[in-house]
Write an enzyme that holds these catalytic residues in place. Structure first.
Site, PDB file in Angstrom:
ATOM      1  N   ASN A 126       0.804  -1.221   0.000  1.00 48.74           N
ATOM      2  CA  ASN A 126       0.000   0.000   0.000  1.00 48.74           C
ATOM      3  C   ASN A 126       0.837   1.271   0.000  1.00 48.74           C
ATOM      4  O   ASN A 126       0.457   2.281  -0.588  1.00 48.74           O
ATOM      5  CB  ASN A 126      -0.920   0.000   1.228  1.00 48.74           C
ATOM      6  CG  ASN A 126      -1.967   1.081   1.164  1.00 48.74           C
ATOM      7  OD1 ASN A 126      -2.729   1.155   0.208  1.00 48.74           O
ATOM      8  ND2 ASN A 126      -2.019   1.925   2.184  1.00 48.74           N
ATOM      9  N   LYS A 178      14.885 -19.042 -30.842  1.00 42.40           N
ATOM     10  CA  LYS A 178      14.585 -17.812 -31.570  1.00 42.40           C
ATOM     11  C   LYS A 178      14.170 -18.160 -32.999  1.00 42.40           C
ATOM     12  O   LYS A 178      14.705 -19.103 -33.561  1.00 42.40           O
ATOM     13  CB  LYS A 178      15.813 -16.890 -31.591  1.00 42.40           C
ATOM     14  CG  LYS A 178      16.383 -16.545 -30.225  1.00 42.40           C
ATOM     15  CD  LYS A 178      15.447 -15.672 -29.423  1.00 42.40           C
ATOM     16  CE  LYS A 178      16.072 -15.314 -28.075  1.00 42.40           C
ATOM     17  NZ  LYS A 178      15.187 -14.485 -27.241  1.00 42.40           N
ATOM     18  N   LYS A 180      11.296 -16.167 -30.933  1.00 41.19           N
ATOM     19  CA  LYS A 180      10.503 -16.666 -29.816  1.00 41.19           C
ATOM     20  C   LYS A 180       9.053 -16.942 -30.207  1.00 41.19           C
ATOM     21  O   LYS A 180       8.375 -17.732 -29.562  1.00 41.19           O
ATOM     22  CB  LYS A 180      10.573 -15.699 -28.638  1.00 41.19           C
ATOM     23  CG  LYS A 180      10.017 -14.314 -28.918  1.00 41.19           C
ATOM     24  CD  LYS A 180      10.014 -13.449 -27.653  1.00 41.19           C
ATOM     25  CE  LYS A 180      11.384 -12.930 -27.332  1.00 41.19           C
ATOM     26  NZ  LYS A 180      11.351 -11.967 -26.193  1.00 41.19           N
ATOM     27  N   HIS A 296      11.677 -17.492 -15.309  1.00 41.38           N
ATOM     28  CA  HIS A 296      12.021 -16.349 -16.156  1.00 41.38           C
ATOM     29  C   HIS A 296      11.467 -15.105 -15.477  1.00 41.38           C
ATOM     30  O   HIS A 296      10.276 -15.038 -15.170  1.00 41.38           O
ATOM     31  CB  HIS A 296      11.408 -16.514 -17.551  1.00 41.38           C
ATOM     32  CG  HIS A 296      11.876 -15.475 -18.521  1.00 41.38           C
ATOM     33  ND1 HIS A 296      12.646 -15.780 -19.615  1.00 41.38           N
ATOM     34  CD2 HIS A 296      11.706 -14.130 -18.552  1.00 41.38           C
ATOM     35  CE1 HIS A 296      12.921 -14.674 -20.286  1.00 41.38           C
ATOM     36  NE2 HIS A 296      12.356 -13.652 -19.654  1.00 41.38           N
TER      37      HIS A 296
END
Length: 486
Positions: A126, A178, A180, A296
């Site tokens: 908060n 890759k 991706k 990740h």
């Protein structure tokens, strides 16, 4: 009122007088307080609004992150008020800036056992929107062993992972597939196979590859595990692919994890964006089922990168070690992503060591005793290549996973050659280190000699020899020294 006005508190009121009382006068600042062994300690960087005294601002942070609200409430009398309130016991200016560091102690009774969600909701839930502060950043936490022991910790840890894989004495090597997004499941599997047969230990789903229309998760996993098994049969080494189980619901995540186990995968993956509860839940599943868990850190820079507002990554690293991941991305020093040498080394220490001393140079404000909790394997990825191997090994050590996505798949002679280049580079560098050579200084020469008998390495170094990411880091350590608290 100090928080809302001109910085002049006026006549001191009774603690229990109706209305608004400055936080410092309500007991949220106590310079005489001596933190207990069982307290959670926090270091907050803050910039107060004009007219707000630093001590009052520090007290406000302590109050709003523990028991306080904006006015006196009578129900405080129904609690052990002084026991439960956060206590700011020190405020230090950061030299040469308008910033301050507030050191705050929280009693352990404020936190649910074994819950990252509760701890984070309490400490950062908060207070970060508080108007009296221009900015606020949680720099570090000291988590007492009493609380550490309420968490599972890494599903397996560094040593158990090495025993699973039967790989010792060098960094593990990986690559993110890759591009991706956009590959078919079969072509995705071909990338995995070529990278693993070429010499890598792991390949990886990227953070945003889940189950899209162009490639559903089940199809991808079938082709990936076919590739993993074929590469293992050819090389005689244990290999793996990080299968990303992140999904919209926990039910779907468990379904995907179970299928990964059924296929024989040694590892699965989850994104930080899945949330603390999802991560802890998957870590418990992984320990129960004998599967490694890769995290990740997707999205972390939205709140970890800026110097004066958010949460420092070293805090996220501590939370994720408690939560139970086996791997986490933690910076490269030399790659394309944010992270100076000292900050990154501080993160790696936080993840790997059993006891970490306070070290302002590395940005570590507090000592940290992990109570024998296993370490997490840091992952270095993002813009690294074989020509940097001497730097990576020198800066990051061997209990590291080095992930060369573009640095494998972008090799001019193909994916397998890219993987071989990385494997040759790490093998020659580890051998040189073991022979007592100064690899940081002699590294380029060592790699140059290896290029004479490794065409793959020679092509890699020639391709990326002029690539560097020399940008000033937005965040470097300037920790205010914090004495060890016994």
């Amino acid at each position: 009122m100090v928080i809302a006005g001109d910085g002049k508190a006026g006549a001191k009121k009774s603690r229990w007088s109706a209305g608004v009382t400055p936080y410092a006068e309500m007991g949220y600042y106590n310079a005489d307080y001596v933190p207990k062994d069982t307290d959670i300690l926090a270091a907050f960087r803050f910039v107060p609004q004009e007219g707000v005294e630093p001590i009052e601002a520090g007290a406000a942070v302590a109050g709003e992150s523990s028991t306080a609200t904006w006015t006196v409430v009578w129900t405080d009398r129904l609690t052990a008020y002084e026991h439960y309130q956060g206590k700011c016991f020190r405020v230090e200016p950061v030299p040469g800036t308008n910033q301050y560091i507030a050191f705050i102690a929280y009693d352990l009774d404020l936190f649910e056992e074994g819950s990252i969600a509760n701890m984070s909701s309490s400490i950062i839930g908060n207070v970060f929107g508080f108007k009296a502060l221009k900015s606020l950043r949680l720099e570090d936490l000291r988590i007492p062993p009493h609380y550490v022991k309420t968490f599972q910790g890494p599903a397996h840890g560094i040593m158990m992972e090495r025993e699973y894989l039967n790989k010792y004495g060098r960094p593990l090597l990986g690559a993110t597939v890759k591009p991706k997004l956009g590959l078919s499941a079969k072509n995705y599997g071909r990338v995995v196979y070529e990278a693993l047969r070429g010499g890598l230990d792991f390949t990886k789903d990227d953070e945003n590859i889940n189950s899209q229309p162009f490639m559903r998760w089940r199809d991808r996993w079938l082709f990936c595990m076919e590739a993993v098994n074929k590469a293992m049969a050819e090389t005689g080494e244990i290999k793996g692919h990080y299968l990303n189980v992140t999904a919209a619901t926990m039910e779907e995540m468990y379904e995907r994890a179970e299928f990964a186990k059924e296929l024989g995968s040694v590892i699965i993956m989850v994104d930080l964006t899945a949330g603390f509860t999802a991560i802890q839940s998957m870590a418990k599943w992984c320990r129960k089922n004998g599967v490694l868990l890769h995290l990740h850190r997707a999205g972390h820079s939205t709140y970890t990168r800026q110097k004066i507002h958010g949460v420092n990554f070293r805090v996220i690293a501590k939370w994720m070690r408690l939560a139970g991941v086996d791997h986490i991305h933690a910076g490269t020093v030399v790659g394309k992503l944010e992270g100076d040498l000292h900050s990154v080394q501080g993160y790696y220490k936080t993840l790997r060591t059993q006891y970490t001393e306070a070290d302002p140079l590395l940005g570590l404000y507090f000592e940290q005793d992990w109570a024998s909790m296993p370490g997490v394997m840091p992952v270095a990825s993002g813009g690294i290549h074989a020509g940097q191997m001497h730097l990576l090994l020198s800066y990051l050590g061997e209990d590291t996973i080095l992930q060369f996505g573009g640095g494998t798949i972008g090799h001019p002679d193909g994916i397998a050659a890219g993987a071989t280049a990385n494997r040759v580079a790490v093998e020659v560098m580890v051998q040189a280190r073991n022979e007592g050579k100064d690899i940081l200084r002699e590294g380029p020469e060592i790699l140059e000699k290896a290029c004479r008998w490794s065409p793959a390495l020679a092509k890699a170094i020639e391709t990326w020899k002029d690539i560097s990411f020399e940008f000033e880091s937005t965040d470097v350590p300037d920790a205010v020294a914090m004495p060890t608290i016994a």
